[in-house]
Design a protein around this motif. Structure first.
Motif, PDB file in Angstrom:
ATOM      1  N   PRO A  46      20.736  38.205   3.454  1.00 56.11           N
ATOM      2  CA  PRO A  46      22.316  38.302   3.807  1.00 56.11           C
ATOM      3  C   PRO A  46      23.150  37.272   3.320  1.00 56.11           C
ATOM      4  N   LEU A  47      23.142  37.262   1.870  1.00 55.75           N
ATOM      5  CA  LEU A  47      23.967  36.191   1.222  1.00 55.75           C
ATOM      6  C   LEU A  47      25.382  36.802   0.490  1.00 55.75           C
ATOM      7  N   GLU A  48      26.270  35.984   0.059  1.00 55.34           N
ATOM      8  CA  GLU A  48      27.336  36.113  -0.742  1.00 55.34           C
ATOM      9  C   GLU A  48      26.884  37.093  -1.895  1.00 55.34           C
ATOM     10  N   ALA A  49      27.551  37.875  -2.506  1.00 50.51           N
ATOM     11  CA  ALA A  49      27.101  38.473  -3.761  1.00 50.51           C
ATOM     12  C   ALA A  49      27.178  37.492  -4.871  1.00 50.51           C
ATOM     13  N   HIS A  50      28.096  36.303  -4.619  1.00 41.31           N
ATOM     14  CA  HIS A  50      28.097  35.544  -5.676  1.00 41.31           C
ATOM     15  C   HIS A  50      26.621  34.821  -6.041  1.00 41.31           C
ATOM     16  N   CYS A  51      25.803  34.709  -5.089  1.00 33.66           N
ATOM     17  CA  CYS A  51      24.562  34.213  -5.382  1.00 33.66           C
ATOM     18  C   CYS A  51      23.847  34.926  -6.156  1.00 33.66           C
ATOM     19  N   GLY A  52      23.614  36.492  -5.956  1.00 31.46           N
ATOM     20  CA  GLY A  52      22.645  37.234  -7.078  1.00 31.46           C
ATOM     21  C   GLY A  52      23.434  37.113  -8.279  1.00 31.46           C
ATOM     22  N   GLN A  53      25.028  37.229  -8.419  1.00 37.11           N
ATOM     23  CA  GLN A  53      25.508  37.336  -9.654  1.00 37.11           C
ATOM     24  C   GLN A  53      25.348  35.945 -10.500  1.00 37.11           C
ATOM     25  N   GLU A  54      25.215  34.836  -9.906  1.00 35.41           N
ATOM     26  CA  GLU A  54      24.786  33.546 -10.531  1.00 35.41           C
ATOM     27  C   GLU A  54      23.602  33.499 -11.213  1.00 35.41           C
ATOM     28  N   ALA A  55      22.368  34.288 -10.631  1.00 37.51           N
ATOM     29  CA  ALA A  55      21.096  34.319 -10.758  1.00 37.51           C
ATOM     30  C   ALA A  55      21.170  35.200 -11.980  1.00 37.51           C
ATOM     31  N   ALA A  56      21.861  36.321 -11.991  1.00 35.41           N
ATOM     32  CA  ALA A  56      21.832  37.364 -13.137  1.00 35.41           C
ATOM     33  C   ALA A  56      22.413  36.625 -14.549  1.00 35.41           C
ATOM     34  N   ARG A  57      23.655  35.939 -14.420  1.00 31.37           N
ATOM     35  CA  ARG A  57      24.013  35.125 -15.310  1.00 31.37           C
ATOM     36  C   ARG A  57      23.193  34.166 -15.992  1.00 31.37           C
ATOM     37  N   ALA A  58      22.563  33.496 -15.131  1.00 31.63           N
ATOM     38  CA  ALA A  58      21.554  32.329 -15.618  1.00 31.63           C
ATOM     39  C   ALA A  58      20.453  32.994 -16.102  1.00 31.63           C
ATOM     40  N   ALA A  59      19.828  34.137 -15.816  1.00 34.21           N
ATOM     41  CA  ALA A  59      18.751  34.802 -16.415  1.00 34.21           C
ATOM     42  C   ALA A  59      19.097  35.502 -17.498  1.00 34.21           C
ATOM     43  N   ALA A  60      20.295  35.975 -17.957  1.00 32.80           N
ATOM     44  CA  ALA A  60      20.935  36.737 -19.042  1.00 32.80           C
ATOM     45  C   ALA A  60      20.803  35.696 -20.213  1.00 32.80           C
ATOM     46  N   ALA A  61      20.743  34.268 -20.095  1.00 29.89           N
ATOM     47  CA  ALA A  61      20.587  33.247 -21.271  1.00 29.89           C
ATOM     48  C   ALA A  61      18.990  33.075 -21.658  1.00 29.89           C
ATOM     49  N   ARG A  62      18.203  33.566 -21.154  1.00 31.30           N
ATOM     50  CA  ARG A  62      16.922  33.769 -21.423  1.00 31.30           C
ATOM     51  C   ARG A  62      16.431  34.326 -22.809  1.00 31.30           C
ATOM     52  N   PRO A  63      15.280  34.142 -23.498  1.00 33.51           N
ATOM     53  CA  PRO A  63      15.176  34.684 -24.722  1.00 33.51           C
ATOM     54  C   PRO A  63      14.993  36.093 -24.514  1.00 33.51           C
ATOM     55  N   VAL A  64      15.207  36.615 -25.747  1.00 34.32           N
ATOM     56  CA  VAL A  64      15.369  38.493 -25.467  1.00 34.32           C
ATOM     57  C   VAL A  64      14.042  39.095 -25.050  1.00 34.32           C
ATOM     58  N   GLU A  65      12.765  38.384 -25.340  1.00 27.91           N
ATOM     59  CA  GLU A  65      11.623  39.058 -25.032  1.00 27.91           C
ATOM     60  C   GLU A  65      11.290  38.814 -23.752  1.00 27.91           C
ATOM     61  N   GLU A  66      11.898  37.765 -22.890  1.00 31.11           N
ATOM     62  CA  GLU A  66      11.689  37.578 -21.899  1.00 31.11           C
ATOM     63  C   GLU A  66      12.711  38.352 -20.789  1.00 31.11           C
ATOM     64  N   LEU A  67      13.882  38.523 -21.496  1.00 33.03           N
ATOM     65  CA  LEU A  67      14.805  39.328 -20.904  1.00 33.03           C
ATOM     66  C   LEU A  67      14.360  40.768 -20.876  1.00 33.03           C
ATOM     67  N   VAL A  68      13.837  41.391 -21.615  1.00 33.36           N
ATOM     68  CA  VAL A  68      13.175  42.692 -21.751  1.00 33.36           C
ATOM     69  C   VAL A  68      12.243  42.799 -20.539  1.00 33.36           C
ATOM     70  N   GLU A  69      11.284  41.833 -20.615  1.00 31.44           N
ATOM     71  CA  GLU A  69      10.249  41.834 -19.419  1.00 31.44           C
ATOM     72  C   GLU A  69      11.001  41.859 -18.029  1.00 31.44           C
ATOM     73  N   LEU A  70      12.059  40.959 -17.966  1.00 35.40           N
ATOM     74  CA  LEU A  70      12.861  40.783 -16.657  1.00 35.40           C
ATOM     75  C   LEU A  70      13.226  42.188 -16.314  1.00 35.40           C
ATOM     76  N   ILE A  71      14.118  42.835 -17.362  1.00 31.57           N
ATOM     77  CA  ILE A  71      14.666  44.227 -17.010  1.00 31.57           C
ATOM     78  C   ILE A  71      13.306  45.131 -16.285  1.00 31.57           C
ATOM     79  N   GLY A  72      12.314  45.184 -17.055  1.00 34.89           N
ATOM     80  CA  GLY A  72      11.227  46.058 -16.778  1.00 34.89           C
ATOM     81  C   GLY A  72      10.578  45.967 -15.257  1.00 34.89           C
ATOM     82  N   ARG A  73      10.641  44.513 -14.956  1.00 33.76           N
ATOM     83  CA  ARG A  73      10.118  44.393 -13.911  1.00 33.76           C
ATOM     84  C   ARG A  73      11.213  44.421 -12.668  1.00 33.76           C
ATOM     85  N   LEU A  74      12.525  44.345 -12.854  1.00 33.86           N
ATOM     86  CA  LEU A  74      13.257  44.528 -11.989  1.00 33.86           C
ATOM     87  C   LEU A  74      13.657  46.271 -11.540  1.00 33.86           C
ATOM     88  N   SER A  75      13.144  46.859 -12.773  1.00 32.09           N
ATOM     89  CA  SER A  75      13.308  48.400 -12.749  1.00 32.09           C
ATOM     90  C   SER A  75      12.157  48.962 -11.781  1.00 32.09           C
TER      91      SER A  75
END
Length: 338
Positions: A112-141
């Motif tokens: 039960p957190l503010e939506a801002h917290c999840g959005q901040e995590a998504a913005r920070a994770a989006a700056a990771r290398p492309v290979e890690e970003l693809v792996e992260l997308i797959g794991r989240l799915s």
């Protein structure tokens, strides 16, 4: 010509290192309530601004993912601001393994957190290398699909989990009428019970996210080559926007997200087509900076727009109400009086 003094100057790094080491040691094993109290006290004076950042980042990198989520919950309770724990979230999302980041983002969206917290995590994770970003997308799915399957299983088991009522003596005629009315009411209510997955066609979100991520990579300006800031910023912004939309579709493949994801690459494809016909000088400079040739980047934008548009059409079709056959009264309601 001025002459610099040869007297020794204070080294900020040598001063900051003991402070950082002290902060890391102090927060390693303390209870989270004490950690939150320490950070709150440090925030009260601008003199400790750097120590506050070190404390938040130490929690984000050294403590468990569950501890990070609990501390974020403690630090963002009203009347505190929702961005008080951003440094801890960014540190965890930027430096931890992809498996930990997946768990962190799932906990931030479930708690039960503010939506801002999840959005901040998504913005920070989006700056990771492309290979890690693809792996992260797959794991989240996979995490999202598993959560939806659990909800479906619980919804299907709920009617069977109702405890059996003890047997009662033969009801009177008035009770018979009430039982028949109640049984007739039950088939009208049961079809409204959600027995489907909350997010349908999640594979469309993964497909559109993958194509958008590819589009963002191809539009990335690898070299500036002396280009003016405006064309360079235009190309860089297009690449970043496609990447953020890919993350958004992975986390929440909703109809508005698909609609926005269809508009952005459509604008990019239209710009490439416009430049090919009318040869606009600023647009030509921007397209010359893309990682891939302009026509390949344009084709990728068209594919991304079509994938997102497919999600829009499927979402609209899923929202259309389906005609349901009138429920047949059960056998218990068609009792023949003696």
């Amino acid at each position: 010509m001025s002459i610099r003094s040869s007297s020794p100057q204070p080294d900020d790094t040598s001063i900051a290192a003991p402070v950082s080491a002290l902060v890391h040691a102090a927060l390693a094993d303390r209870p989270l309530e004490e950690v939150a109290g320490l950070i709150t006290l440090l925030e009260q004076s601008p003199q400790y601004a750097r120590a506050t950042v070190d404390a938040l980042r130490a929690v984000g990198t050294d403590r468990s993912v569950e501890d990070v989520t609990r501390l974020v919950s403690l630090l963002t309770r009203p009347p505190r601001d929702a961005d008080c724990a951003d440094e801890a979230i960014r540190a965890a999302a930027e430096s931890r393994p992809v498996e930990d980041v997946t768990r962190l983002m799932a906990l931030l969206h479930q708690a039960p957190l503010e939506a801002h917290c999840g959005q901040e995590a998504a913005r920070a994770a989006a700056a990771r290398p492309v290979e890690e970003l693809v792996e992260l997308i797959g794991r989240l799915s996979e995490e999202r699909d598993a959560h939806a399957d659990r909800l479906t299983a619980e919804a299907q088991q709920q009617p069977h989990g109702v405890p059996a009522m003890p047997e009662e003596p033969e009801p009177e005629p008035e009770s018979d009428a009430q039982a028949a009315a109640q049984v007739d009411l039950t088939p009208r209510i049961l079809p409204r019970t959600p027995n489907h997955r909350p997010v349908q066609h999640s594979w469309l979100g993964v497909l559109a996210a993958a194509v958008l991520l590819l589009c963002g990579m191809l539009w990335f300006p690898l070299h500036r080559d002396g280009a003016p800031p405006q064309p360079y910023g235009l190309t860089l912004g297009a690449s970043a926007l496609c990447t953020l939309l890919a993350v958004l579709l992975t986390l929440r493949p909703t109809l508005p997200a698909f609609a926005v994801a269809a508009v952005v690459p459509s604008v990019l494809a239209a710009g490439q087509l416009y430049e090919g016909r009318f040869h606009s000088e600023p647009l030509s400079r921007a397209l010359d900076l893309t990682l891939a040739p302009s026509w390949i980047a344009g084709v990728a934008a068209v594919c991304a727009a079509l994938a997102a548009l497919t999600g829009v059409l499927v979402g609209l079709a899923a929202q259309q109400p389906k005609a349901a056959a009138p429920p047949r009264p059960p056998a218990a309601a068609r009792r023949i009086p003696d």
